[in-house]
Design a protein around this motif. Sequence first.
Motif, PDB file in Angstrom:
ATOM      1  N   LYS A   1      -7.369  15.570  -3.806  1.00 40.28           N
ATOM      2  CA  LYS A   1      -6.594  14.776  -2.853  1.00 40.28           C
ATOM      3  C   LYS A   1      -5.709  13.767  -3.575  1.00 40.28           C
ATOM      4  O   LYS A   1      -5.867  13.520  -4.768  1.00 40.28           O
ATOM      5  CB  LYS A   1      -7.526  14.037  -1.898  1.00 40.28           C
TER       6      LYS A   1
ATOM      7  N   TYR B   1      -7.084   1.965  -6.196  1.00 41.66           N
ATOM      8  CA  TYR B   1      -6.960   3.203  -5.449  1.00 41.66           C
ATOM      9  C   TYR B   1      -8.151   4.095  -5.763  1.00 41.66           C
ATOM     10  O   TYR B   1      -8.690   4.079  -6.869  1.00 41.66           O
ATOM     11  CB  TYR B   1      -5.675   3.962  -5.826  1.00 41.66           C
TER      12      TYR B   1
ATOM     13  N   GLN C   1      -9.374   8.176  -5.680  1.00 41.40           N
ATOM     14  CA  GLN C   1      -8.873   9.543  -5.575  1.00 41.40           C
ATOM     15  C   GLN C   1     -10.047  10.515  -5.583  1.00 41.40           C
ATOM     16  O   GLN C   1     -10.742  10.670  -6.595  1.00 41.40           O
ATOM     17  CB  GLN C   1      -7.916   9.881  -6.717  1.00 41.40           C
TER      18      GLN C   1
ATOM     19  N   GLN D   1      -5.883   7.032  -2.615  1.00 39.55           N
ATOM     20  CA  GLN D   1      -5.955   6.307  -1.340  1.00 39.55           C
ATOM     21  C   GLN D   1      -6.207   4.838  -1.638  1.00 39.55           C
ATOM     22  O   GLN D   1      -7.092   4.490  -2.426  1.00 39.55           O
ATOM     23  CB  GLN D   1      -7.077   6.883  -0.485  1.00 39.55           C
TER      24      GLN D   1
ATOM     25  N   GLU E   1       0.828  -1.192   0.000  1.00 36.99           N
ATOM     26  CA  GLU E   1       0.000   0.000   0.000  1.00 36.99           C
ATOM     27  C   GLU E   1       0.864   1.243   0.000  1.00 36.99           C
ATOM     28  O   GLU E   1       1.734   1.405   0.857  1.00 36.99           O
ATOM     29  CB  GLU E   1      -0.909   0.006   1.220  1.00 36.99           C
TER      30      GLU E   1
ATOM     31  N   PHE F   1       1.176   5.276   0.414  1.00 36.73           N
ATOM     32  CA  PHE F   1       0.519   6.401   1.066  1.00 36.73           C
ATOM     33  C   PHE F   1       0.916   7.666   0.315  1.00 36.73           C
ATOM     34  O   PHE F   1       2.109   7.968   0.188  1.00 36.73           O
ATOM     35  CB  PHE F   1       0.939   6.487   2.536  1.00 36.73           C
TER      36      PHE F   1
END
Lengths: 113, 112
Positions: free
Chosen positions: B42, B36, B38, B45, A101, A103
Amino acid sequence: DAGITQSPRYKITETGRQVTLMCHQTWSHSYMFWYRQDLGHGLRLIYYSAAADITDKGEVPDGYVVSRSKTENFPLTLESATRSQTSVYFCAATPGAAYNEQFFGPGTRLTVL
Amino acid sequence: GESVGLHLPTLSVQEGDNSIINCAYSNSASDYFIWYKQESGKGPQFIIDIRSNMDKRQGQRVTVLLNKTVKHLSLQIAATQPGDSAVYFCAESSNRDDKIIFGKGTRLHILP
């Protein structure tokens, strides 16, 4: 716990100028990455680092320079900015292998006039 | 060359319905896949990941399906909520590589 911070958040510069984008992590994650994000291209890897003093090129490294003298910091320098480098730049970090993962920081929006 | 791509750039879904976001990959050597999310303004994530030795993995309201035969993965979001509105990226990597490759993204738009 701030995680990853990037500065500045917004930057306007002129063609030919040198620009440095900063990335700082409050952890001590080994891997750090720089991506640029453009419409139609998604996220493209510029450079990455597996540890302090170890860096390697990604998909689009031309025109960029990185360094990693400390584990926590991974600055990205545009030695002579060009209009094609107008983009949103994201820094990321991961504690283990790159496929773990990642960040991400909040991004820096860079405009080159 | 090898790439990760998405079938649809924009997906509109009624609030409360299930969403399915698709992704195709071409590198048969990839053995790790990630989704992910987004949100506007931002950074991306992490949502969920899956290894190539699996064909399904579930998280909280999300499920990732992997079909290695046709090199396809999908992200299913159950009972889509307004907070799910974002761009979703699939990405691929392998345990022999130091980097991951992102797809171009799909924007999920939630209809009221």
